[in-house]
Design an enzyme around this catalytic site. Structure first.
Site, short mmCIF file in Angstrom:
data_model
loop_
_atom_site.label_atom_id
_atom_site.label_comp_id
_atom_site.label_asym_id
_atom_site.label_seq_id
_atom_site.Cartn_x
_atom_site.Cartn_y
_atom_site.Cartn_z
N GLU A 14 50.56 52.69 -40.43
CA GLU A 14 49.87 52.23 -39.21
C GLU A 14 49.15 53.40 -38.54
OE1 GLU A 14 48.91 49.94 -37.35
OE2 GLU A 14 50.09 48.11 -37.55
N ASP A 207 45.74 42.29 -36.98
CA ASP A 207 46.56 43.46 -36.65
C ASP A 207 45.66 44.49 -35.98
OD1 ASP A 207 48.45 45.64 -36.75
OD2 ASP A 207 49.46 44.64 -38.39
#
Length: 298
Positions: A14, A207
């Site tokens: 991430e 996301d």
């Protein structure tokens, strides 16, 4: 087109962030509590890892500081400064939340005023995610007082980003499959006129995203193996297909290239190529450049 080859895998890649001065990329593995840095010139052999004792979820530069030496991080309890030479970090401010032990930070970003927007959500170890998350705004200069709640009752708050003219703030609420837009005043930092910018109708959840210089949002979709190119009008105008299902975020790294981080696609959650490449970091030529980043003002 993405080149498929044997690659290093992470559990939950991430927060990719490009450092142009050194042509390096940093990103986190939230589940493994790690921050990774890799030279895009030298490749995987240059990988360096910092291990933490709690989850680190996102990073940003600090205005006037060398990011190779110090960055600001979203950590389990709030916003902190990381000394990258020692691996030690110190909190600037912590979340003011009745469920502080249950939550952790997730994604966030610095705005044109040098303030940090950072969301919280239920931590992984505490069962199903609950609508107990908040999007907070950390001011500058930083104060030991708790940050200001901006949106509450969130389940998976995700990326915050801005249009090229900094007049629109975008925010992804992943679990609602919705991207919100707000009118943003760069002079005062006020975000008003909340509205729905894009609603995702697919099986996956939007996301992380980044904005290019033409105002398009490049939105990673977790569970579908794609990055959507969404125009400033909120319309899907392009699709990048990635060789694994769980795309988490993107970052522009110059030369028209974009990096895509992903999460693992473990046993029972995927087959063949998706499982093989789950947790990998991909690079694809999309012919676009990202808007500039702002540093957090200390």
């Amino acid at each position: 087109m993405t080149e498929h080859r044997d690659i290093q895998q992470w559990e939950l890649g991430e927060g990719p962030y490009f450092e142009p001065a050194t042509n390096t990329l940093r990103f986190v593995d939230i589940l493994k509590k790690q921050l990774h840095t890799v030279s895009l010139t030298e490749g995987l052999s240059s990988l360096k890892t910092t291990q933490f004792d709690e989850r680190v979820t996102v990073t940003a530069d600090i205005e006037g500081r060398d990011p190779q030496k110090a960055v600001v991080i979203g950590a389990k309890q709030g916003l902190a400064v990381l000394d990258r030479t020692t691996g030690k970090y110190e909190y600037l401010a912590k979340f003011d939340d009745a469920n502080a032990l249950r939550i952790r930070s997730n994604d966030g970003a610095v705005d044109p005023n040098g303030r940090f927007w950072l969301g919280t959500m239920t931590d992984f170890d505490l069962g199903p995610f609950q609508p107990e998350g908040t999007l907070y705004l950390f001011p500058h200069p930083p104060s030991p007082s708790p940050p200001t709640p901006f949106l509450t009752g969130l389940t998976i708050p995700n990326t915050v980003g801005f249009s090229p003219d900094a007049r629109t703030l975008y925010f992804t609420h992943s679990s609602a499959r919705t991207l919100l837009a707000f009118d943003y005043d760069p002079a005062t930092g006020a975000a008003t006129n909340q509205r729905t910018f894009y609603t995702h109708g697919g099986a996956g959840e939007p996301d992380g995203f980044r904005v290019d210089t033409h105002g398009n949002l490049w939105q990673a979709v977790y569970g579908e193996g794609v990055v959507l190119k969404i125009s400033p009008a909120g319309e899907v105008v392009g699709v990048v297909r990635v060789g694994t299902r769980n795309c988490t975020c993107v970052e522009f790294v110059g030369g028209g290239r974009m990096v895509v981080t992903t999460a693992g696609d473990g046993d029972g959650e995927g087959e063949g190529e998706s499982r093989r490449f789950g947790g990998g970091v991909f690079m694809v030529d999309v012919g676009a450049e990202g808007t500039g980043r702002w540093g957090f003002k200390l």
